[in-house]
Design a protein around this motif. Structure first.
Motif, PDB file in Angstrom:
ATOM      1  N   GLY A 184      38.651  49.335  42.076  1.00 16.61           N
ATOM      2  CA  GLY A 184      38.155  50.399  40.566  1.00 16.61           C
ATOM      3  C   GLY A 184      37.530  49.952  39.168  1.00 16.61           C
ATOM      4  N   PHE A 185      37.668  48.043  39.340  1.00 17.56           N
ATOM      5  CA  PHE A 185      37.541  47.528  38.610  1.00 17.56           C
ATOM      6  C   PHE A 185      37.209  45.849  37.938  1.00 17.56           C
ATOM      7  CE2 PHE A 185      42.100  49.824  38.039  1.00 17.56           C
ATOM      8  CZ  PHE A 185      42.026  50.236  36.669  1.00 17.56           C
ATOM      9  N   GLU A 186      36.724  45.898  37.405  1.00 16.18           N
ATOM     10  CA  GLU A 186      35.546  44.661  36.965  1.00 16.18           C
ATOM     11  C   GLU A 186      36.355  43.716  36.416  1.00 16.18           C
ATOM     12  OE1 GLU A 186      32.222  42.586  34.545  1.00 16.18           O
ATOM     13  OE2 GLU A 186      32.562  44.513  34.201  1.00 16.18           O
ATOM     14  N   LEU A 187      36.594  42.627  37.231  1.00 15.37           N
ATOM     15  CA  LEU A 187      37.876  41.740  37.094  1.00 15.37           C
ATOM     16  C   LEU A 187      37.461  40.556  35.887  1.00 15.37           C
ATOM     17  CD1 LEU A 187      40.390  40.227  38.182  1.00 15.37           C
ATOM     18  CD2 LEU A 187      39.013  38.378  38.848  1.00 15.37           C
ATOM     19  N   THR A 188      37.920  40.833  34.889  1.00 16.69           N
ATOM     20  CA  THR A 188      37.812  39.717  33.763  1.00 16.69           C
ATOM     21  C   THR A 188      38.668  38.802  33.596  1.00 16.69           C
ATOM     22  OG1 THR A 188      39.602  40.932  32.345  1.00 16.69           O
ATOM     23  CG2 THR A 188      37.161  41.746  32.565  1.00 16.69           C
ATOM     24  N   ASP A 189      39.932  38.147  34.191  1.00 18.19           N
ATOM     25  CA  ASP A 189      41.338  37.052  33.918  1.00 18.19           C
ATOM     26  C   ASP A 189      42.016  36.976  35.347  1.00 18.19           C
ATOM     27  OD1 ASP A 189      41.508  34.925  32.924  1.00 18.19           O
ATOM     28  OD2 ASP A 189      43.132  35.675  31.495  1.00 18.19           O
TER      29      ASP A 189
ATOM     30  N   ASP B   8      37.991  28.532  45.477  1.00 14.74           N
ATOM     31  CA  ASP B   8      36.216  29.668  44.766  1.00 14.74           C
ATOM     32  C   ASP B   8      36.515  30.606  45.823  1.00 14.74           C
ATOM     33  OD1 ASP B   8      35.451  27.744  43.021  1.00 14.74           O
ATOM     34  OD2 ASP B   8      34.103  27.024  44.617  1.00 14.74           O
ATOM     35  N   ALA B   9      37.175  30.331  47.885  1.00 19.21           N
ATOM     36  CA  ALA B   9      37.644  31.364  48.232  1.00 19.21           C
ATOM     37  C   ALA B   9      38.280  32.406  47.583  1.00 19.21           C
ATOM     38  CB  ALA B   9      37.736  30.501  49.614  1.00 19.21           C
ATOM     39  N   ILE B  10      39.577  31.715  47.033  1.00 17.98           N
ATOM     40  CA  ILE B  10      40.778  32.893  46.724  1.00 17.98           C
ATOM     41  C   ILE B  10      39.771  34.008  44.932  1.00 17.98           C
ATOM     42  CG2 ILE B  10      42.690  32.606  45.039  1.00 17.98           C
ATOM     43  CD1 ILE B  10      43.999  31.112  46.512  1.00 17.98           C
ATOM     44  N   GLU B  11      39.341  33.481  44.260  1.00 18.92           N
ATOM     45  CA  GLU B  11      38.656  33.828  43.312  1.00 18.92           C
ATOM     46  C   GLU B  11      38.151  34.408  43.489  1.00 18.92           C
ATOM     47  OE1 GLU B  11      38.276  31.649  39.904  1.00 18.92           O
ATOM     48  OE2 GLU B  11      40.075  30.622  40.471  1.00 18.92           O
ATOM     49  N   LYS B  12      36.853  34.577  44.858  1.00 22.33           N
ATOM     50  CA  LYS B  12      35.926  35.454  45.170  1.00 22.33           C
ATOM     51  C   LYS B  12      36.809  36.922  46.232  1.00 22.33           C
ATOM     52  CE  LYS B  12      32.209  34.625  47.868  1.00 22.33           C
ATOM     53  NZ  LYS B  12      31.208  34.116  48.934  1.00 22.33           N
ATOM     54  N   LEU B  13      37.914  36.037  46.513  1.00 21.39           N
ATOM     55  CA  LEU B  13      38.229  37.120  46.522  1.00 21.39           C
ATOM     56  C   LEU B  13      39.235  38.144  45.726  1.00 21.39           C
ATOM     57  CD1 LEU B  13      40.438  35.914  50.140  1.00 21.39           C
ATOM     58  CD2 LEU B  13      38.108  37.564  49.896  1.00 21.39           C
ATOM     59  N   GLN B  14      39.787  37.751  44.813  1.00 23.12           N
ATOM     60  CA  GLN B  14      40.367  38.251  43.500  1.00 23.12           C
ATOM     61  C   GLN B  14      39.648  39.626  43.122  1.00 23.12           C
ATOM     62  OE1 GLN B  14      41.526  34.476  41.180  1.00 23.12           O
ATOM     63  NE2 GLN B  14      43.362  34.853  42.071  1.00 23.12           N
ATOM     64  N   ILE B  15      38.172  39.135  43.080  1.00 24.66           N
ATOM     65  CA  ILE B  15      37.308  39.539  42.906  1.00 24.66           C
ATOM     66  C   ILE B  15      36.615  40.807  43.461  1.00 24.66           C
ATOM     67  CG2 ILE B  15      34.682  39.875  42.516  1.00 24.66           C
ATOM     68  CD1 ILE B  15      34.390  37.364  41.431  1.00 24.66           C
ATOM     69  N   GLU B  16      36.750  40.591  44.373  1.00 25.33           N
ATOM     70  CA  GLU B  16      37.346  41.764  45.813  1.00 25.33           C
ATOM     71  C   GLU B  16      38.195  42.716  45.737  1.00 25.33           C
ATOM     72  OE1 GLU B  16      36.511  40.920  49.743  1.00 25.33           O
ATOM     73  OE2 GLU B  16      34.333  39.034  48.990  1.00 25.33           O
ATOM     74  N   VAL B  17      39.663  42.133  45.235  1.00 23.21           N
ATOM     75  CA  VAL B  17      40.406  43.040  45.115  1.00 23.21           C
ATOM     76  C   VAL B  17      39.958  43.941  44.275  1.00 23.21           C
ATOM     77  CG1 VAL B  17      43.020  43.116  44.510  1.00 23.21           C
ATOM     78  CG2 VAL B  17      41.984  41.680  46.435  1.00 23.21           C
ATOM     79  N   ALA B  18      40.431  43.454  42.840  1.00 17.69           N
ATOM     80  CA  ALA B  18      39.947  44.024  41.896  1.00 17.69           C
ATOM     81  C   ALA B  18      38.571  45.072  41.698  1.00 17.69           C
ATOM     82  CB  ALA B  18      39.039  43.430  40.890  1.00 17.69           C
ATOM     83  N   ALA B  19      37.310  44.388  42.574  1.00 20.11           N
ATOM     84  CA  ALA B  19      36.385  45.870  43.087  1.00 20.11           C
ATOM     85  C   ALA B  19      36.477  47.074  44.198  1.00 20.11           C
ATOM     86  CB  ALA B  19      35.044  45.572  43.341  1.00 20.11           C
ATOM     87  N   LYS B  20      37.686  46.955  44.818  1.00 17.11           N
ATOM     88  CA  LYS B  20      37.688  47.619  45.788  1.00 17.11           C
ATOM     89  C   LYS B  20      38.830  49.139  44.980  1.00 17.11           C
ATOM     90  CE  LYS B  20      39.327  45.546  49.264  1.00 17.11           C
ATOM     91  NZ  LYS B  20      40.226  44.260  50.114  1.00 17.11           N
TER      92      LYS B  20
END
Lengths: 153, 153
Positions: free
Chosen positions: B129-134, B115-127
DNA sequence: ATCCATGCAAAGGATTTGCAAAGAT
DNA sequence: ATCTTTGCAAATCCTTTGCATGGAT
């Protein structure tokens, strides 16, 4: 990223070490591959072939494939899949590493680095009883309101 | 993981919704695919085809491919590449997600969640300028001393 | 009755390979 | 001189497709 000239140097010493030969074709393929304009697109073998042809139209398809294989063995190229069912190649610089983000709207591939994720990957592997040697990570997403620079759409 | 019977239920309703038909072949492919013994190997289309043939030898290669495509559309299967240059399929359960670790010694594929990695992936995408979809993430490594259960070698 | 699915074989796309000629050390 | 590389075409591997027949609603 590596300059073409540096890449050719590394390739040359790899070839020598392996009892293989530097040729004009391998030089041209390497130059095309490390041309910033070409390589920023993460070219497929075919796309690279077309760029190579612009520089030397006598170079064949098979030579591009064979060169990409050697570049990969030499640590100078890395094949990957980015969701469009095509093998794409990108230049590797010794010691550097990055992962990829793909915009699902326009297909653009963005590179990024995240040390925190890398660290967690090592931990995950350790928890499973392994030493991490490599990884592939590709994120997919669509642009949100704050995306200005990256996505063309 | 989903039981074969549940998968067939989900598939049936997906087919109905899409104006397609449930057939004995699709049932057999789905049963084979969700058989724990078959699917724990993350089978290729060909491996699945061989298992399907054991259950009904009249089923053709193309049907297996066509069924895998439908299972994927229905959210019940997910294709991936795990370093051996082959497309492998694994069952998807609605709402679940996991990533993969591949042992470079024996080729075994282990699933994990972080879960920690998944969370960071969302943050990376956000940084970016994207919403992570997959995302796709595959780790590679070799067994260390503490690896007992996973790696056969 | 209508439309979809199947099995087969043929087609397709990407990549690799065999071979004779050309090139590098 | 020897051994590797090249370019071409053919071969290969994986996957998809066209078509006539069989099956589901």
């Amino acid at each position: 990223m590596l300059e073409a000239a540096e890449a050719i140097e590394i390739l040359t010493s790899y070839l020598a070490k392996s009892g293989l030969k530097m040729t004009s074709q391998r030089r041209v393929v390497t130059e095309a591959f490390f041309d910033p304009e070409v390589t920023s697109d993460h070219p497929t073998a075919e796309e690279l072939y077309l760029r190579v042809r612009e520089r030397d139209s006598r170079i064949g398809y098979a030579t591009v494939y064979r060169s990409l294989k050697i570049l990969t063995e030499a640590g100078l190229a890395s094949p990957g899949r980015f969701g469009d069912n095509q093998t794409r190649y990108e230049p590797e610089s010794p010691g550097e590493h990055h992962d990829h983000f793909v915009c699902t709207e326009c297909g653009k591939i963005v590179e990024f680095e995240d040390d925190a994720i890398e660290k967690l990957q090592i931990e995950v592997a350790a928890k499973l009883g392994f030493e991490l040697t490599d990884h592939k990570m590709v994120l997919f997403g669509k642009p949100n309101g704050t995306c200005k620079a990256v996505c063309k759409t």
